[in-house]
Design a protein around this motif. Structure first.
Motif, PDB file in Angstrom:
ATOM      1  N   ALA A  88     -10.369 -14.710  -3.246  1.00  0.00           N
ATOM      2  CA  ALA A  88     -11.285 -15.615  -3.941  1.00  0.00           C
ATOM      3  C   ALA A  88     -12.518 -14.885  -4.452  1.00  0.00           C
ATOM      4  CB  ALA A  88     -11.689 -16.761  -3.013  1.00  0.00           C
ATOM      5  N   GLY A  89     -12.927 -13.827  -3.759  1.00  0.00           N
ATOM      6  CA  GLY A  89     -14.084 -13.059  -4.181  1.00  0.00           C
ATOM      7  C   GLY A  89     -13.809 -12.138  -5.353  1.00  0.00           C
ATOM      8  N   LEU A  90     -12.546 -12.085  -5.799  1.00  0.00           N
ATOM      9  CA  LEU A  90     -12.164 -11.226  -6.920  1.00  0.00           C
ATOM     10  C   LEU A  90     -11.934 -12.022  -8.195  1.00  0.00           C
ATOM     11  CD1 LEU A  90      -9.563  -8.987  -5.034  1.00  0.00           C
ATOM     12  CD2 LEU A  90     -12.000  -8.535  -5.394  1.00  0.00           C
ATOM     13  N   ALA A  91     -12.328 -13.285  -8.209  1.00  0.00           N
ATOM     14  CA  ALA A  91     -12.063 -14.166  -9.352  1.00  0.00           C
ATOM     15  C   ALA A  91     -12.577 -13.562 -10.652  1.00  0.00           C
ATOM     16  CB  ALA A  91     -12.724 -15.530  -9.125  1.00  0.00           C
ATOM     17  N   GLY A  92     -11.717 -13.663 -11.678  1.00  0.00           N
ATOM     18  CA  GLY A  92     -12.088 -13.171 -12.996  1.00  0.00           C
ATOM     19  C   GLY A  92     -12.120 -11.661 -13.126  1.00  0.00           C
ATOM     20  N   GLY A  93     -11.525 -10.951 -12.169  1.00  0.00           N
ATOM     21  CA  GLY A  93     -11.667  -9.506 -12.155  1.00  0.00           C
ATOM     22  C   GLY A  93     -10.494  -8.696 -12.665  1.00  0.00           C
ATOM     23  N   PHE A  94      -9.472  -9.351 -13.274  1.00  0.00           N
ATOM     24  CA  PHE A  94      -8.272  -8.606 -13.628  1.00  0.00           C
ATOM     25  C   PHE A  94      -7.816  -8.902 -15.050  1.00  0.00           C
ATOM     26  CE2 PHE A  94      -8.441  -9.013  -9.088  1.00  0.00           C
ATOM     27  CZ  PHE A  94      -8.144  -7.725  -8.657  1.00  0.00           C
ATOM     28  N   LEU A 116       0.831  -1.208   0.000  1.00  0.00           N
ATOM     29  CA  LEU A 116       0.000   0.000   0.000  1.00  0.00           C
ATOM     30  C   LEU A 116       0.867   1.260   0.000  1.00  0.00           C
ATOM     31  CD1 LEU A 116      -2.832  -0.943   2.517  1.00  0.00           C
ATOM     32  CD2 LEU A 116      -3.084  -0.573   0.062  1.00  0.00           C
ATOM     33  N   ALA A 117       1.929   1.231   0.804  1.00  0.00           N
ATOM     34  CA  ALA A 117       2.812   2.395   0.886  1.00  0.00           C
ATOM     35  C   ALA A 117       3.562   2.633  -0.415  1.00  0.00           C
ATOM     36  CB  ALA A 117       3.801   2.210   2.041  1.00  0.00           C
ATOM     37  N   LEU A 118       3.755   1.573  -1.217  1.00  0.00           N
ATOM     38  CA  LEU A 118       4.573   1.666  -2.425  1.00  0.00           C
ATOM     39  C   LEU A 118       3.746   1.790  -3.707  1.00  0.00           C
ATOM     40  CD1 LEU A 118       7.303  -0.953  -1.454  1.00  0.00           C
ATOM     41  CD2 LEU A 118       7.564   1.537  -1.538  1.00  0.00           C
ATOM     42  N   GLY A 119       2.434   1.906  -3.585  1.00  0.00           N
ATOM     43  CA  GLY A 119       1.669   2.189  -4.791  1.00  0.00           C
ATOM     44  C   GLY A 119       0.447   1.343  -5.057  1.00  0.00           C
ATOM     45  N   ALA A 120       0.271   0.243  -4.337  1.00  0.00           N
ATOM     46  CA  ALA A 120      -0.934  -0.567  -4.552  1.00  0.00           C
ATOM     47  C   ALA A 120      -2.156   0.213  -4.081  1.00  0.00           C
ATOM     48  CB  ALA A 120      -0.832  -1.892  -3.801  1.00  0.00           C
ATOM     49  N   GLY A 121      -3.248   0.064  -4.818  1.00  0.00           N
ATOM     50  CA  GLY A 121      -4.484   0.719  -4.406  1.00  0.00           C
ATOM     51  C   GLY A 121      -5.252  -0.070  -3.369  1.00  0.00           C
ATOM     52  N   GLU A 122      -5.090  -1.404  -3.425  1.00  0.00           N
ATOM     53  CA  GLU A 122      -5.773  -2.302  -2.503  1.00  0.00           C
ATOM     54  C   GLU A 122      -4.868  -3.485  -2.218  1.00  0.00           C
ATOM     55  OE1 GLU A 122      -9.759  -3.426  -4.048  1.00  0.00           O
ATOM     56  OE2 GLU A 122      -9.260  -2.026  -5.671  1.00  0.00           O
ATOM     57  N   VAL A 123      -5.078  -4.123  -1.078  1.00  0.00           N
ATOM     58  CA  VAL A 123      -4.386  -5.372  -0.756  1.00  0.00           C
ATOM     59  C   VAL A 123      -5.369  -6.314  -0.095  1.00  0.00           C
ATOM     60  CG1 VAL A 123      -2.077  -4.365  -0.512  1.00  0.00           C
ATOM     61  CG2 VAL A 123      -3.606  -4.447   1.464  1.00  0.00           C
ATOM     62  N   CYS A 124      -5.072  -7.593  -0.170  1.00  0.00           N
ATOM     63  CA  CYS A 124      -5.910  -8.564   0.510  1.00  0.00           C
ATOM     64  C   CYS A 124      -5.136  -9.847   0.738  1.00  0.00           C
ATOM     65  CB  CYS A 124      -7.191  -8.848  -0.275  1.00  0.00           C
ATOM     66  SG  CYS A 124      -6.915  -9.595  -1.898  1.00  0.00           S
ATOM     67  N   ALA A 125      -5.629 -10.675   1.644  1.00  0.00           N
ATOM     68  CA  ALA A 125      -5.074 -12.003   1.885  1.00  0.00           C
ATOM     69  C   ALA A 125      -5.610 -12.953   0.812  1.00  0.00           C
ATOM     70  CB  ALA A 125      -5.467 -12.487   3.272  1.00  0.00           C
ATOM     71  N   ALA A 164       2.544 -23.606  -5.893  1.00  0.00           N
ATOM     72  CA  ALA A 164       1.411 -24.111  -6.665  1.00  0.00           C
ATOM     73  C   ALA A 164       0.121 -23.393  -6.304  1.00  0.00           C
ATOM     74  CB  ALA A 164       1.272 -25.616  -6.451  1.00  0.00           C
ATOM     75  N   ALA A 165      -0.110 -23.171  -5.011  1.00  0.00           N
ATOM     76  CA  ALA A 165      -1.350 -22.523  -4.589  1.00  0.00           C
ATOM     77  C   ALA A 165      -1.424 -21.088  -5.105  1.00  0.00           C
ATOM     78  CB  ALA A 165      -1.451 -22.540  -3.059  1.00  0.00           C
ATOM     79  N   GLY A 166      -0.290 -20.390  -5.090  1.00  0.00           N
ATOM     80  CA  GLY A 166      -0.267 -19.026  -5.590  1.00  0.00           C
ATOM     81  C   GLY A 166      -0.526 -18.952  -7.079  1.00  0.00           C
ATOM     82  N   LEU A 167       0.022 -19.914  -7.815  1.00  0.00           N
ATOM     83  CA  LEU A 167      -0.197 -19.957  -9.257  1.00  0.00           C
ATOM     84  C   LEU A 167      -1.661 -20.252  -9.566  1.00  0.00           C
ATOM     85  CD1 LEU A 167       1.039 -19.787 -12.059  1.00  0.00           C
ATOM     86  CD2 LEU A 167       1.630 -22.218 -11.876  1.00  0.00           C
ATOM     87  N   LYS A 168      -2.256 -21.150  -8.801  1.00  0.00           N
ATOM     88  CA  LYS A 168      -3.682 -21.469  -8.985  1.00  0.00           C
ATOM     89  C   LYS A 168      -4.542 -20.228  -8.724  1.00  0.00           C
ATOM     90  CE  LYS A 168      -7.580 -23.953  -9.017  1.00  0.00           C
ATOM     91  NZ  LYS A 168      -8.557 -22.983  -8.456  1.00  0.00           N
ATOM     92  N   LEU A 169      -4.257 -19.519  -7.638  1.00  0.00           N
ATOM     93  CA  LEU A 169      -5.022 -18.319  -7.323  1.00  0.00           C
ATOM     94  C   LEU A 169      -4.853 -17.268  -8.415  1.00  0.00           C
ATOM     95  CD1 LEU A 169      -6.702 -16.503  -5.492  1.00  0.00           C
ATOM     96  CD2 LEU A 169      -4.605 -15.940  -4.248  1.00  0.00           C
ATOM     97  N   ALA A 170      -3.627 -17.084  -8.889  1.00  0.00           N
ATOM     98  CA  ALA A 170      -3.379 -16.102  -9.946  1.00  0.00           C
ATOM     99  C   ALA A 170      -4.203 -16.415 -11.184  1.00  0.00           C
ATOM    100  CB  ALA A 170      -1.894 -16.063 -10.278  1.00  0.00           C
ATOM    101  N   GLY A 171      -4.272 -17.682 -11.553  1.00  0.00           N
ATOM    102  CA  GLY A 171      -5.079 -18.071 -12.698  1.00  0.00           C
ATOM    103  C   GLY A 171      -6.555 -17.790 -12.489  1.00  0.00           C
ATOM    104  N   ASP A 172      -7.031 -18.000 -11.280  1.00  0.00           N
ATOM    105  CA  ASP A 172      -8.443 -17.754 -10.983  1.00  0.00           C
ATOM    106  C   ASP A 172      -8.809 -16.272 -11.114  1.00  0.00           C
ATOM    107  OD1 ASP A 172      -8.743 -20.437 -10.430  1.00  0.00           O
ATOM    108  OD2 ASP A 172      -8.652 -20.193  -8.249  1.00  0.00           O
ATOM    109  N   LEU A 173      -7.831 -15.398 -10.866  1.00  0.00           N
ATOM    110  CA  LEU A 173      -8.125 -13.966 -10.857  1.00  0.00           C
ATOM    111  C   LEU A 173      -8.198 -13.345 -12.247  1.00  0.00           C
ATOM    112  CD1 LEU A 173      -5.871 -12.768  -7.879  1.00  0.00           C
ATOM    113  CD2 LEU A 173      -8.333 -13.204  -7.860  1.00  0.00           C
ATOM    114  N   VAL A 174      -7.667 -14.041 -13.266  1.00  0.00           N
ATOM    115  CA  VAL A 174      -7.603 -13.461 -14.612  1.00  0.00           C
ATOM    116  C   VAL A 174      -8.986 -13.464 -15.264  1.00  0.00           C
ATOM    117  CG1 VAL A 174      -6.443 -13.536 -16.846  1.00  0.00           C
ATOM    118  CG2 VAL A 174      -5.251 -14.340 -14.820  1.00  0.00           C
ATOM    119  N   THR A 175      -9.316 -12.361 -15.911  1.00  0.00           N
ATOM    120  CA  THR A 175     -10.577 -12.277 -16.635  1.00  0.00           C
ATOM    121  C   THR A 175     -10.482 -13.022 -17.975  1.00  0.00           C
ATOM    122  OG1 THR A 175     -12.308 -10.741 -17.344  1.00  0.00           O
ATOM    123  CG2 THR A 175     -10.035 -10.169 -17.925  1.00  0.00           C
TER     124      THR A 175
END
Length: 304
Positions: free
Chosen positions: A184-190, A170-179, A200-211
């Motif tokens: 999971a509630g942001l799936a398909g939003g980017f 947040l201090a370095l430029g992000a507009g929002e952060v989350c755990a 592996a878990a991080g890669l799976k989450l990253a894929g879920d977030l892509v629109t």
């Protein structure tokens, strides 16, 4: 000169040896800082066989120039690509170095990881108005947040389980952060998601977030086994980008751009360097990667 070498799993020793003059096209660099990188942690923790030397994230000061080297002088501060960097001095090709901006402290001038991040982002369709997420807010993820903020995204979200790195983002430029569980509630939003977890878990989450028809950039260092990607990414038309390049021409161009951002005070590593150790204590530096003490982001080996 003195250098560290790994002699058994999780154990290094210091060796003293004579300095060697730089060869044609090389310069001898006195090491001012060398980063402890997670990509080398397995080589340190699981070492077997003959001793091995590590370290590849260098900031230093030129001590001597070899034949055929022009434009460099003793005393010039430099950063770039040099290995093995856990040593008092390193001989490296002059073409693999760039000047360190005057406003950048040596301890915060690690060019190699900076170049890796900028190169990874250069492969993504980043433009004003994009929705962008960074999954994994370690050292490289926090560099990426700063570079991405410069692109003017309409939304820039950082995802990580650790509160202290979310605060840094947040201090370095992000507009929002989350755990991750909140993401999971942001799936398909980017439109663009850049993954820096190396897990592996991080890669799976990253894929879920892509629109749909978005871009997933795999920039994390995945060194602990095979990875799977959901075929649903194919059905959603997601473009998957490899964030790594071993081509020096590209990484030098990325380093030049990253150093420009540093010189312009648009990007800094200073708040990310949370721990330092001496060359004699390099094993403790690698231990920080495994133990993740409170507030940890990055450890750097410094003279002394």
């Amino acid at each position: 000169m003195r250098y560290a070498q790994v002699v058994s799993a999780g154990h290094s020793e210091i060796v003293e040896a004579a300095d060697t003059p730089p060869e044609t096209g090389e310069v001898r660099v006195r090491t001012l800082a060398s980063g402890v990188c997670s990509s080398e942690a397995p080589a340190w923790a699981r070492h077997q066989g003959a001793p091995v030397r590590l370290g590849h994230e260098l900031t230093g000061e030129i001590e001597a120039v070899g034949p055929g080297v022009h434009g460099w002088s003793a005393g010039d501060r430099v950063t770039g690509f040099a290995s093995p960097a856990f040593a008092d001095v390193v001989n490296t090709p002059a073409a693999a170095l760039l000047p360190l901006p005057a406003n950048v402290p040596a301890v915060a001038g690690l060019g190699e990881p900076l170049a890796c991040v900028v190169e990874a982002l250069s492969r993504c369709p980043i433009a004003t108005g994009r929705r962008i997420a960074v999954v994994g807010l370690g050292f490289m993820g926090l560099i990426a947040v700063q570079a991405l903020a410069e692109a003017g995204p309409v939304r820039l979200v950082g995802v990580d389980p650790l509160p202290h790195v979310r605060d840094l983002a947040l201090a370095l430029g992000a507009g929002e952060v989350c755990a991750p569980e909140e993401a999971a509630g942001l799936a398909g939003g980017f439109d663009v998601v850049v993954e820096f977890t190396g897990k592996a878990a991080g890669l799976k989450l990253a894929g879920d977030l892509v629109t749909r028809h978005g871009t997933l950039c795999v920039a994390g260092y995945h060194h602990d086994g095979p990875r799977e990607l959901d075929v649903e990414l194919w059905y959603r038309g997601v473009t998957i980008v490899n964030g790594f390049s071993g081509e020096r021409r590209r990484t030098m161009a990325a380093l030049r751009e990253g150093l420009r951002l540093m010189a312009d005070r648009r990007l800094t590593l200073e708040p990310l360097i949370t721990h330092t150790v001496s060359l004699d204590d390099v094993d403790r530096g690698f231990g920080y990667l495994a133990d993740r003490p409170a507030g940890f982001v990055k450890c750097v080996v410094t003279p002394g």
